[in-house]
Design a protein around this motif. Structure first.
Motif, mmCIF file in Angstrom:
data_model
loop_
_atom_site.group_PDB
_atom_site.id
_atom_site.type_symbol
_atom_site.label_atom_id
_atom_site.label_comp_id
_atom_site.label_asym_id
_atom_site.label_seq_id
_atom_site.Cartn_x
_atom_site.Cartn_y
_atom_site.Cartn_z
ATOM 1 N N CYS A 1 -17.403 -76.200 82.777
ATOM 2 C CA CYS A 1 -17.069 -76.480 81.565
ATOM 3 C C CYS A 1 -17.700 -78.050 81.305
ATOM 4 O O CYS A 1 -17.639 -78.340 80.113
ATOM 5 C CB CYS A 1 -15.680 -76.641 81.352
ATOM 6 N N HIS B 1 -7.614 -82.492 75.558
ATOM 7 C CA HIS B 1 -7.590 -81.283 75.966
ATOM 8 C C HIS B 1 -6.520 -80.587 75.011
ATOM 9 O O HIS B 1 -5.424 -81.245 74.767
ATOM 10 C CB HIS B 1 -7.812 -80.800 77.128
ATOM 11 N N ASP C 1 -5.810 -74.752 76.357
ATOM 12 C CA ASP C 1 -6.510 -73.661 76.567
ATOM 13 C C ASP C 1 -8.071 -73.514 76.985
ATOM 14 O O ASP C 1 -8.777 -72.627 77.160
ATOM 15 C CB ASP C 1 -6.437 -72.880 75.187
ATOM 16 N N GLY C 2 -8.336 -74.789 77.463
ATOM 17 C CA GLY C 2 -9.658 -75.116 77.782
ATOM 18 C C GLY C 2 -10.646 -75.820 77.014
ATOM 19 O O GLY C 2 -11.535 -76.250 77.436
ATOM 20 N N ARG C 3 -10.361 -75.979 75.739
ATOM 21 C CA ARG C 3 -11.077 -76.698 74.818
ATOM 22 C C ARG C 3 -10.690 -78.242 74.860
ATOM 23 O O ARG C 3 -9.750 -78.498 75.080
ATOM 24 C CB ARG C 3 -10.715 -76.326 73.286
ATOM 25 N N TRP C 4 -11.752 -78.923 74.905
ATOM 26 C CA TRP C 4 -11.637 -80.355 75.240
ATOM 27 C C TRP C 4 -12.600 -81.481 74.350
ATOM 28 O O TRP C 4 -13.676 -80.670 73.867
ATOM 29 C CB TRP C 4 -11.740 -80.656 76.574
ATOM 30 N N SER D 1 -16.011 -75.854 74.351
ATOM 31 C CA SER D 1 -15.131 -74.689 74.776
ATOM 32 C C SER D 1 -14.678 -74.932 76.460
ATOM 33 O O SER D 1 -15.483 -75.911 77.006
ATOM 34 C CB SER D 1 -15.941 -73.562 74.567
ATOM 35 N N ASP D 2 -14.123 -74.109 77.077
ATOM 36 C CA ASP D 2 -13.972 -74.026 78.328
ATOM 37 C C ASP D 2 -15.284 -73.611 79.261
ATOM 38 O O ASP D 2 -15.232 -73.759 80.453
ATOM 39 C CB ASP D 2 -12.807 -72.915 78.819
ATOM 40 N N ARG E 1 -9.253 -77.849 87.071
ATOM 41 C CA ARG E 1 -8.819 -76.655 86.003
ATOM 42 C C ARG E 1 -9.845 -75.384 86.583
ATOM 43 O O ARG E 1 -9.394 -74.376 86.906
ATOM 44 C CB ARG E 1 -9.024 -76.763 84.621
ATOM 45 N N CYS E 2 -11.154 -75.604 86.522
ATOM 46 C CA CYS E 2 -12.155 -74.423 86.772
ATOM 47 C C CYS E 2 -12.014 -73.893 88.095
ATOM 48 O O CYS E 2 -11.926 -72.809 88.535
ATOM 49 C CB CYS E 2 -13.528 -74.916 86.616
#
Length: 149
Positions: A34, A44, A47-50, A60-61, A107-108
């Motif tokens: 990401c 962030h 939902d993955g967007r940061w 995006s993620d 997260r990933c």
């Protein structure tokens, strides 16, 4: 992610050097999935967007630039501190081939290991139940259940 003491023997002696090489030399201190930067606070949306402060854009993620349509509620923006870890893509700590290692943020890494964590949770529960079956008297268990009902 920290290595459990019981699994330490599975990793090579030079694991710290291998991990450092993957995270900082190859990945440039950014998540290889990401693109979140190491040891930085990142805003962030959950939902993955940061928010990428260096590029001044939302990502995006998968690390791609995106435009947020329709806006978002400011209260939904959260902050997180990013720490990179070196992940084994095949979950085998003995396979330290460069193609099998990837620098991932928390997260990933958790998303990558989700199936492995579900299996581990099931296995731990199975072991506890198996030990209970070995050492508990089934008559006592039935009596306890009868009393509760």
């Amino acid at each position: 992610m920290p290595i459990r003491p019981e699994n330490r023997w599975l990793y090579p002696i030079d694991w710290q050097q291998i991990s450092r090489s993957v995270r900082f030399e190859r990945a440039g201190a950014r998540c290889e999935r990401c693109a979140r930067p190491h040891l930085r606070r990142v805003a962030h949306l959950g939902d993955g967007r940061w928010w990428d402060a260096e590029s001044k854009c939302w990502r995006s993620d998968r690390g791609k630039r995106i435009a947020i349509k329709g806006g978002f509620v400011l209260a939904s923006v959260r902050m997180t501190f990013v720490v990179l870890a070196c992940a084994h893509l095949d979950h085998d700590p003995g396979n330290n081939a460069p193609a099998n290692l990837k620098a991932l943020c928390q997260r990933c890494h958790m998303l990558h290991d989700a199936a492995e964590h579900r299996w581990q949770r099931w296995w731990n529960l199975f072991r506890v139940r198996a030990v209970r079956d070995l050492y508990e008297d089934p008559r006592v268990t039935r009596e306890r259940i009868a009393r509760v009902q």
